[in-house]
Scaffold this motif. Structure first.
Motif, PDB file in Angstrom:
ATOM      1  N   PRO A 182     -33.659  25.155 -53.290  1.00  0.00           N
ATOM      2  CA  PRO A 182     -33.817  26.128 -54.340  1.00  0.00           C
ATOM      3  C   PRO A 182     -34.904  27.138 -53.995  1.00  0.00           C
ATOM      4  N   GLU A 183     -35.599  26.564 -52.861  1.00  0.00           N
ATOM      5  CA  GLU A 183     -36.626  27.782 -52.352  1.00  0.00           C
ATOM      6  C   GLU A 183     -36.312  28.485 -51.279  1.00  0.00           C
ATOM      7  N   GLY A 184     -34.946  28.127 -50.860  1.00  0.00           N
ATOM      8  CA  GLY A 184     -34.281  28.588 -49.647  1.00  0.00           C
ATOM      9  C   GLY A 184     -33.817  30.216 -49.790  1.00  0.00           C
ATOM     10  N   ASN A 185     -32.970  30.731 -49.274  1.00  0.00           N
ATOM     11  CA  ASN A 185     -32.450  32.122 -48.911  1.00  0.00           C
ATOM     12  C   ASN A 185     -31.349  32.098 -50.407  1.00  0.00           C
ATOM     13  N   ARG A 186     -32.000  33.144 -51.217  1.00  0.00           N
ATOM     14  CA  ARG A 186     -31.498  33.242 -52.411  1.00  0.00           C
ATOM     15  C   ARG A 186     -29.859  33.697 -52.396  1.00  0.00           C
ATOM     16  N   ALA A 187     -29.795  34.454 -51.523  1.00  0.00           N
ATOM     17  CA  ALA A 187     -28.323  35.208 -51.427  1.00  0.00           C
ATOM     18  C   ALA A 187     -27.235  34.150 -50.942  1.00  0.00           C
ATOM     19  N   LEU A 188     -28.048  33.368 -49.836  1.00  0.00           N
ATOM     20  CA  LEU A 188     -26.905  32.302 -49.414  1.00  0.00           C
ATOM     21  C   LEU A 188     -26.749  31.253 -50.176  1.00  0.00           C
ATOM     22  N   ASN A 189     -27.722  30.750 -51.176  1.00  0.00           N
ATOM     23  CA  ASN A 189     -27.605  29.842 -52.189  1.00  0.00           C
ATOM     24  C   ASN A 189     -26.423  30.635 -53.382  1.00  0.00           C
ATOM     25  N   GLN A 190     -26.413  31.685 -53.751  1.00  0.00           N
ATOM     26  CA  GLN A 190     -25.532  32.264 -54.553  1.00  0.00           C
ATOM     27  C   GLN A 190     -24.096  32.553 -53.811  1.00  0.00           C
ATOM     28  N   ARG A 191     -24.198  32.486 -52.699  1.00  0.00           N
ATOM     29  CA  ARG A 191     -22.858  32.572 -52.277  1.00  0.00           C
ATOM     30  C   ARG A 191     -22.248  31.321 -52.106  1.00  0.00           C
ATOM     31  N   GLN A 192     -22.993  30.230 -51.846  1.00  0.00           N
ATOM     32  CA  GLN A 192     -22.415  28.787 -51.931  1.00  0.00           C
ATOM     33  C   GLN A 192     -22.200  28.385 -53.082  1.00  0.00           C
ATOM     34  N   THR A 193     -22.842  28.803 -54.190  1.00  0.00           N
ATOM     35  CA  THR A 193     -22.849  28.356 -55.472  1.00  0.00           C
ATOM     36  C   THR A 193     -21.317  28.873 -56.125  1.00  0.00           C
ATOM     37  N   GLN A 194     -20.930  30.153 -55.682  1.00  0.00           N
ATOM     38  CA  GLN A 194     -19.450  30.704 -56.045  1.00  0.00           C
ATOM     39  C   GLN A 194     -18.461  30.068 -55.738  1.00  0.00           C
ATOM     40  N   ARG A 195     -18.514  29.601 -54.268  1.00  0.00           N
ATOM     41  CA  ARG A 195     -17.554  28.811 -53.637  1.00  0.00           C
ATOM     42  C   ARG A 195     -17.328  27.520 -54.202  1.00  0.00           C
ATOM     43  N   LEU A 196     -18.551  26.738 -54.695  1.00  0.00           N
ATOM     44  CA  LEU A 196     -18.667  25.729 -55.374  1.00  0.00           C
ATOM     45  C   LEU A 196     -17.951  25.506 -56.775  1.00  0.00           C
ATOM     46  N   LYS A 197     -18.340  26.630 -57.457  1.00  0.00           N
ATOM     47  CA  LYS A 197     -17.835  26.682 -58.898  1.00  0.00           C
ATOM     48  C   LYS A 197     -16.311  26.822 -58.697  1.00  0.00           C
ATOM     49  N   ARG A 198     -15.724  27.553 -57.771  1.00  0.00           N
ATOM     50  CA  ARG A 198     -14.326  27.730 -57.713  1.00  0.00           C
ATOM     51  C   ARG A 198     -13.735  26.435 -57.277  1.00  0.00           C
ATOM     52  N   LEU A 199     -14.352  25.348 -56.470  1.00  0.00           N
ATOM     53  CA  LEU A 199     -13.945  24.274 -56.226  1.00  0.00           C
ATOM     54  C   LEU A 199     -14.060  23.271 -57.477  1.00  0.00           C
ATOM     55  N   SER A 200     -15.260  23.140 -58.012  1.00  0.00           N
ATOM     56  CA  SER A 200     -15.354  22.486 -59.234  1.00  0.00           C
ATOM     57  C   SER A 200     -14.263  22.721 -60.486  1.00  0.00           C
ATOM     58  N   ASP A 201     -13.951  23.988 -60.504  1.00  0.00           N
ATOM     59  CA  ASP A 201     -12.900  24.575 -61.683  1.00  0.00           C
ATOM     60  C   ASP A 201     -11.561  23.971 -61.201  1.00  0.00           C
ATOM     61  N   ARG A 238     -25.648  23.177 -61.778  1.00  0.00           N
ATOM     62  CA  ARG A 238     -25.038  22.938 -63.073  1.00  0.00           C
ATOM     63  C   ARG A 238     -25.008  23.950 -64.013  1.00  0.00           C
ATOM     64  N   GLN A 239     -26.244  24.681 -64.178  1.00  0.00           N
ATOM     65  CA  GLN A 239     -26.171  25.747 -64.745  1.00  0.00           C
ATOM     66  C   GLN A 239     -25.181  26.906 -64.179  1.00  0.00           C
ATOM     67  N   ALA A 240     -25.011  26.872 -62.918  1.00  0.00           N
ATOM     68  CA  ALA A 240     -23.875  27.998 -62.588  1.00  0.00           C
ATOM     69  C   ALA A 240     -22.448  27.107 -62.738  1.00  0.00           C
ATOM     70  N   GLY A 241     -22.570  26.241 -63.602  1.00  0.00           N
ATOM     71  CA  GLY A 241     -20.919  25.813 -63.715  1.00  0.00           C
ATOM     72  C   GLY A 241     -20.492  24.744 -62.604  1.00  0.00           C
ATOM     73  N   VAL A 242     -21.137  24.282 -61.686  1.00  0.00           N
ATOM     74  CA  VAL A 242     -20.846  23.267 -60.590  1.00  0.00           C
ATOM     75  C   VAL A 242     -20.895  21.745 -61.497  1.00  0.00           C
ATOM     76  N   GLU A 243     -19.935  21.167 -61.396  1.00  0.00           N
ATOM     77  CA  GLU A 243     -20.042  19.947 -62.289  1.00  0.00           C
ATOM     78  C   GLU A 243     -19.293  18.916 -61.688  1.00  0.00           C
ATOM     79  N   PRO A 244     -19.850  17.960 -60.621  1.00  0.00           N
ATOM     80  CA  PRO A 244     -19.376  17.020 -59.897  1.00  0.00           C
ATOM     81  C   PRO A 244     -19.056  15.915 -60.848  1.00  0.00           C
ATOM     82  N   ASP A 245     -18.236  15.027 -60.456  1.00  0.00           N
ATOM     83  CA  ASP A 245     -17.936  13.719 -61.119  1.00  0.00           C
ATOM     84  C   ASP A 245     -19.084  12.647 -60.673  1.00  0.00           C
ATOM     85  N   VAL A 246     -19.378  12.676 -59.378  1.00  0.00           N
ATOM     86  CA  VAL A 246     -20.252  12.131 -58.716  1.00  0.00           C
ATOM     87  C   VAL A 246     -21.201  12.756 -57.705  1.00  0.00           C
ATOM     88  N   TRP A 247     -22.467  12.517 -57.923  1.00  0.00           N
ATOM     89  CA  TRP A 247     -23.512  13.300 -57.030  1.00  0.00           C
ATOM     90  C   TRP A 247     -23.877  12.149 -55.708  1.00  0.00           C
TER      91      TRP A 247
END
Length: 312
Positions: free
Chosen positions: A124-143, A192-201
């Motif tokens: 979370p203290e890393g590159n913000r743009a990279l984290n955002q790009r990853q999160t968008q893809r992960l939200k797509r996968l999660s949905d 999770r706030q970005a809508g990425v909701e796994p069944d198992v972490w």
């Protein structure tokens, strides 16, 4: 939309390693020629034979293996009714992206795994743009997975940033104990706030029970109470892995483990060097896998006794 979560016990043998497996075990680089690819696939078959030999209850035991070198193994495991998981990420990259690009759903549907697994490096203290790009893809996968019969297994790694290592005088163990637990909580919260909701972490081991409790708390918050957590092995020593498993097992919410390299690496190295027969290599892998399962169960039992059986 199906309910998120998985609460049954999970004992997973992961051998979905690709780039690190090929370079570390064979000294090769992709793309492989046909003969090399067959050798890699055959070595994974030995690990699968170890899994099949292990005395671990069938309803708890599963494999995590890649489609690229383990397609035959996956088909066999699905037929046998074993729990299966397949990775969806490109191997050996710092940024999460789909190994089969936009075709990821088609590949998941063809393999019919119990779980689709995404390995993600997220600080979370890393590159913000990279984290955002990853999160968008992960939200797509999660949905997508929430509409699919396959469940979502999220493997979270929180690698140290340069400034964080400086803070602990470049001591990686200090980072693991002093900084990583807080960052893991923050990462799960943000995802999770970005809508990425796994069944198992699937998370890195923690040395303190209190840190395990904090991770469960953030994973279970706001409707996530049925979400399971499992501990990965990170190629650590047997003693370290057992400590992580027993610490996590004592906390309700942790449902199992996925320990890969510590289970199979030495056996496969010795098999490839012809120091071990195929049978002996598989037996060694089976024994390690059984060891983790016993350790987790012992930790869970001790936790119930110490904490009055709460939450079970």
């Amino acid at each position: 939309m199906r309910m998120t979560g998985y609460t049954k016990k999970l004992a997973i043998l992961p051998f979905d390693h690709r780039s690190s497996y090929i370079s570390g075990l064979f000294g090769w680089k992709e793309p492989l020629n046909v003969e090399q690819a067959l050798t890699v696939a055959e070595s994974k078959r030995v690990i699968y034979e170890g899994f099949q030999k292990a005395c671990v209850p069938k309803e708890e035991a599963g494999i995590l293996v890649d489609e690229q070198y383990g397609v035959g193994i996956l088909r066999d495991a699905v037929q046998q009714g074993a729990i299966t998981a397949v990775p969806v990420e490109k191997s050996g990259q710092d940024e999460f992206d789909f190994v089969y690009g936009d075709d990821f759903a088609h590949h998941i549907e063809a393999m019919r795994p119990t779980f689709a697994k995404a390995l993600v490096r997220y600080n979370p203290e890393g590159n913000r743009a990279l984290n955002q790009r990853q999160t968008q893809r992960l939200k797509r996968l999660s949905d997508y997975l929430h509409q699919s019969p396959s469940l979502f297994l999220f493997e979270l790694l929180v690698p140290a940033e340069f400034h964080q290592l400086e803070h602990v005088d470049q001591n990686k163990d200090a980072y693991d104990t002093q900084l990583r637990p807080r960052l893991m909580v923050q990462a799960i919260e943000e995802l999770r706030q970005a809508g990425v909701e796994p069944d198992v972490w699937k998370i890195e081991g923690l040395d303190q029970r209190t840190d395990c409790e904090k991770i469960v708390e953030v994973a279970h918050r706001n409707g996530g109470q049925h979400v399971g957590l499992i501990v990965l092995g990170r190629g650590a020593s047997q003693e370290r892995v057992i400590h992580w498993l027993q610490t996590a097992a004592s906390v309700p919410g942790f449902i199992g483990f996925a320990v890969g390299r510590t289970s199979f690496w030495k056996a496969v190295v010795d098999f490839e060097a012809k120091r071990l027969s195929r049978e002996a290599a598989a037996a060694q892998i089976a024994q390690n896998f059984e060891e983790w399962n016993k350790s987790f169960d012992a930790g869970r039992q001790a936790g119930m006794e110490a904490h009055g059986g709460q939450g079970r």
